[in-house]
Enzyme design. Structure first.
Site, PDB file in Angstrom:
ATOM      1  N   LYS A   1      -2.953   1.954  -8.902  1.00 16.29           N
ATOM      2  CA  LYS A   1      -1.528   1.674  -8.804  1.00 16.29           C
ATOM      3  C   LYS A   1      -1.204   0.787  -7.606  1.00 16.29           C
ATOM      4  CE  LYS A   1       0.567   5.248  -8.214  1.00 16.29           C
ATOM      5  NZ  LYS A   1      -0.086   6.411  -8.613  1.00 16.29           N
TER       6      LYS A   1
ATOM      7  N   LYS B   1     -11.584  -0.781 -10.167  1.00 15.38           N
ATOM      8  CA  LYS B   1     -10.993   0.448 -10.692  1.00 15.38           C
ATOM      9  C   LYS B   1      -9.494   0.245 -10.954  1.00 15.38           C
ATOM     10  CE  LYS B   1     -10.347   5.163  -9.085  1.00 15.38           C
ATOM     11  NZ  LYS B   1     -10.687   6.165  -8.075  1.00 15.38           N
TER      12      LYS B   1
ATOM     13  N   LYS C   1      -9.868   1.900   4.189  1.00 11.26           N
ATOM     14  CA  LYS C   1      -8.441   2.039   4.451  1.00 11.26           C
ATOM     15  C   LYS C   1      -8.057   1.463   5.809  1.00 11.26           C
ATOM     16  CE  LYS C   1      -7.065   5.705   1.290  1.00 11.26           C
ATOM     17  NZ  LYS C   1      -6.469   7.034   1.131  1.00 11.26           N
TER      18      LYS C   1
END
Ligand code: TRP
Length: 339
Positions: free
Chosen positions: A206, A203, A121
């Site tokens: 969204k 994976k 991240k």
């Protein structure tokens, strides 16, 4: 004794959380939410909407607020029963942030630095590598340990955080005295990970800029079928399960298996001699048909904000009762003056 006559005292406790990042995907449903509903009969379940964790990346305040209620409506629509389970919003139980601080003081810089999600991240949002992102696993440990959860259903990407929860719990127990249960991961066998329809080695997420890569829980039937029709597969034209060589087809077979109950062999037989387009259409229809009743319920809950808010309020009260008891124990053990 029938299954629902079992002694509640003997039931293990489950806690899990999901971030309110807008509409859930089919991946969230298959990997988490669907299983949450199933676990309710056999376990004492606490299900949490992790709005505080969502703040570790920038949010539009009005959207976060809306998404939190939408998440609750979707969980209810997917079968979370507030008469059986405690459904609540993380920020509604302030004790989580209180325990977070104590656990931050018992987590090491080195440990937190090794978390792969933090590294990923940070790389993704280099302009916002904030302290919350760094201490994210300590808050997650607080979520789990504050309820003495026995089992924690999590996806593969959260197992490192769960391991850190165990490390911190162990450290605390040794330093003070036995306080926290050792939580275990609860990983369901099949369908734990649904892949992107555009790149089946990634994976389903969204945050993927390509909307064709994911199915949203409130996509309509035409959209669902169109996305499955476009799903990236391979060129050999045979519906056969081979996760390594045929990741696209194998991913679609997993999805079809989940919604029809047919095993891989049966699916291979059903589509022997048929093309991918027949298979993709069948998958799309199976998914659309399965989601239709959930979408209906979701709309119904969203239209009844008062009911949803009551459920969340009741959930927060029940959760707070348990969490506050743990907090006073912890404060006492670490030497905070209680008057
Ligand atoms: N970090 C989890 C995720 O993003 C969500 C979460 C927050 C969670 N607290 C938790 C999951 C506690 C399990 C237990 O998927």
């Amino acid at each position: 004794m029938s299954a629902n006559e079992t002694n509640t005292e003997a039931k293990k406790r489950i806690l899990s959380g999901i971030q309110p990042t807008g509409t859930f995907t089919l991946g969230n449903y298959i990997g988490a939410i669907r299983n949450w509903a199933k676990l309710q009969d056999d376990f004492e379940c606490l299900y949490m909407i992790a709005d505080l964790h969502a703040l570790t990346v920038r949010q539009v305040p009005a959207e976060l607020r809306a998404h939190t209620r939408e998440a609750a409506a979707m969980l209810l629509a997917a079968g979370i029963n507030p008469a059986e389970s405690i459904l609540f919003v993380q920020s509604h139980v302030p004790a989580h942030t209180q325990l977070n601080w104590i656990l931050c003081c018992n987590s090491q810089f080195g440990e937190l630095s090794r978390m792969t999600q933090f590294k990923d991240k940070s790389a993704k949002h280099p302009d916002n590598v904030n302290g919350g992102l760094f201490t994210y696993p300590a808050l997650m440990a607080a979520d789990i340990l504050i309820y003495n959860a026995d089992l924690v259903p999590v996806g593969q990407d959260q197992t490192q955080h769960l391991e850190l929860s165990r490390t911190v719990a162990n450290r605390f127990n040794n330093l003070y005295s036995p306080t926290f249960h050792m939580p275990e991961g609860y990983i369901t066998k099949e369908g734990a990970k649904i892949m992107s329809l555009v790149d089946p080695t990634k994976k389903m997420s969204k945050s993927d800029p390509n909307v064709n890569s994911f199915i949203l829980m409130n996509d309509d039937k035409d959209t669902i079928i169109r996305k499955f029709k476009r799903a990236v597969t391979d060129s050999d034209g045979i519906v056969r399960y081979d996760a390594a060589e045929k990741p696209g087809i194998s991913n679609l077979m997993c999805i079809y298996n989940i919604f029809t109950g047919k095993d891989m062999e049966a699916i291979e037989k059903e589509f022997a001699g048929k093309g991918y387009s027949d298979f993709k259409l069948a998958v799309g229809e199976a998914v659309a048909d399965a989601l239709a009743p959930i979408q209906g319920e979701y709309a119904r809950y969203l239209a009844d904000k008062k009911y949803v808010d009551e459920v969340l309020k009741d959930g927060a009260e029940k959760a707070s009762y348990l969490a506050n008891r743990m907090m006073s124990k912890v404060y006492k053990k670490v030497g905070l003056l209680q008057i």
